[in-house]
Design an enzyme around this catalytic site. Structure first.
Site, PDB file in Angstrom:
ATOM      1  N   THR A  22       0.836  -1.206   0.000  1.00  0.00           N
ATOM      2  CA  THR A  22       0.000   0.000   0.000  1.00  0.00           C
ATOM      3  C   THR A  22       0.868   1.252   0.000  1.00  0.00           C
ATOM      4  O   THR A  22       2.022   1.235   0.445  1.00  0.00           O
ATOM      5  CB  THR A  22      -0.910   0.063   1.244  1.00  0.00           C
ATOM      6  OG1 THR A  22      -0.097   0.251   2.402  1.00  0.00           O
ATOM      7  CG2 THR A  22      -1.722  -1.194   1.398  1.00  0.00           C
ATOM      8  N   CYS A  28       3.373  12.240  -6.529  1.00  0.00           N
ATOM      9  CA  CYS A  28       4.227  11.102  -6.874  1.00  0.00           C
ATOM     10  C   CYS A  28       3.486  10.093  -7.743  1.00  0.00           C
ATOM     11  O   CYS A  28       2.273  10.145  -7.896  1.00  0.00           O
ATOM     12  CB  CYS A  28       4.684  10.382  -5.613  1.00  0.00           C
ATOM     13  SG  CYS A  28       5.804  11.327  -4.608  1.00  0.00           S
ATOM     14  N   HIS A  45       7.278   3.900  -5.588  1.00  0.00           N
ATOM     15  CA  HIS A  45       6.635   5.183  -5.269  1.00  0.00           C
ATOM     16  C   HIS A  45       7.731   6.234  -5.423  1.00  0.00           C
ATOM     17  O   HIS A  45       8.671   6.263  -4.641  1.00  0.00           O
ATOM     18  CB  HIS A  45       6.105   5.134  -3.823  1.00  0.00           C
ATOM     19  CG  HIS A  45       5.539   6.437  -3.328  1.00  0.00           C
ATOM     20  ND1 HIS A  45       4.628   6.472  -2.280  1.00  0.00           N
ATOM     21  CD2 HIS A  45       5.731   7.724  -3.687  1.00  0.00           C
ATOM     22  CE1 HIS A  45       4.299   7.743  -2.036  1.00  0.00           C
ATOM     23  NE2 HIS A  45       4.981   8.510  -2.869  1.00  0.00           N
TER      24      HIS A  45
END
Lengths: 174, 129
Positions: A22, A28, A45
């Protein structure tokens, strides 16, 4: 179900069931990759560049961050048995959530799309752009991902941005 | 001071985006003859038949890693003295040391800015014009 949260600058690759990766995204980008045959999935990420700081980054410098972030994810996938030719991608984030930062979110998303196109990795589901932050949940074993809007402001997460190696660092042998 | 335009370069990386980025950076520095291959096997074949002055190679590649590639280059009687610069990840200290033992000329830690690549090339060839 084991949940593994990641933040900016991080990536995680998993080759087992009952795991969810997650993250919370503003400007981003998170790219979720999966090899359906090898049952290997991973998510990163990243931001093309840290929007603050003293150093002015050129477009080429920013490109380096993104390419490197993607390379780390792909290499780790391949270490766990994935094949580049079988990888498919899902793409999330890239919102222009912070006023004054222009279209940085849009630029991040455009970079990710271009990268995946050049590498020949097909993009399945994607949810990018807009002005709201997203929460992304990815099941690497199944290859399923979903994103939900969480709030109107940038999520508060700790930041770890990769920096280019200084010229002549501590490992200078030459 | 060598002219960048006179230096022939082979870029080896399994990622097309990285090859394209390095190619652009080199062309911005004045290099005119830049070739690229996705893996060491194809690169070895190419540079044996048409020699280059500089090989810039990634370490982490699926079929043959950068160290094995470097070793094959150094053992080759024809291309053994080709300048070899390796691209490594930031945590690869041990790999850099192994590369040094195998005769690498320099290395660049990813992610790197084009200016860092130029500086590393100039440490081997001298200031480029």
């Amino acid at each position: 179900m084991k949940r593994i949260p990641i933040v900016q600058g991080e990536y995680k690759v998993v080759a087992e069931p009952d795991v969810m990766i997650t993250t919370l995204l503003g400007s981003c980008i998170a790219v979720c990759l999966q090899d359906r045959i090898a049952r290997v999935g991973g998510m990163n990420h990243f931001l093309l560049a840290e929007p603050s700081g003293d150093r002015v980054l050129s477009a080429d410098d920013m490109q380096c961050y993104g390419v490197h972030a993607m390379e780390l994810l792909i290499n780790e996938m391949m270490k766990k048995g994935a094949m580049r030719s079988r990888m498919t991608a899902q793409l999330y984030g890239g919102a222009n959530v912070v006023s004054g930062l222009g279209t940085i979110g849009h630029n991040n998303a455009a970079f990710a799309r271009r990268f995946l196109e050049v590498e020949g990795i097909a993009v399945g589901h994607s949810d990018v752009g807009g002005r709201r932050a997203r929460k992304v949940e990815f099941l690497p074993w199944e290859g399923k991902a979903r994103s939900t809007f969480v709030q109107d402001s940038v999520p508060a997460v700790s930041v770890r941005v990769p920096v280019p190696a200084p010229v002549g660092g501590e490992l200078e042998l030459f | 001071m060598p002219a960048a335009s006179a230096i022939k370069v082979m870029v080896v990386d399994d990622q097309a985006s990285m090859r394209a980025m390095i190619r652009r950076a080199l062309q911005d520095l004045g290099f005119k003859d830049v070739r690229d291959k996705a893996g060491p096997v194809e690169a070895l074949s190419a540079v044996r038949s048409d020699r280059v002055h500089l090989i810039i190679s990634d370490y982490n590649m699926p079929d043959m890693d950068g160290l094995q590639f470097l070793e094959q280059v150094r053992q080759d009687p024809v291309i053994g003295k080709t300048v070899f610069i390796m691209l490594t990840g930031s945590a690869d200290k041990e790999i850099v040391q192994k590369a040094a033992a195998l005769g690498v000329n320099n290395y660049v830690v990813k992610p790197f800015a084009p200016a860092a690549l130029k500086e590393k090339i100039e440490r081997v060839f001298g200031e480029l014009t």
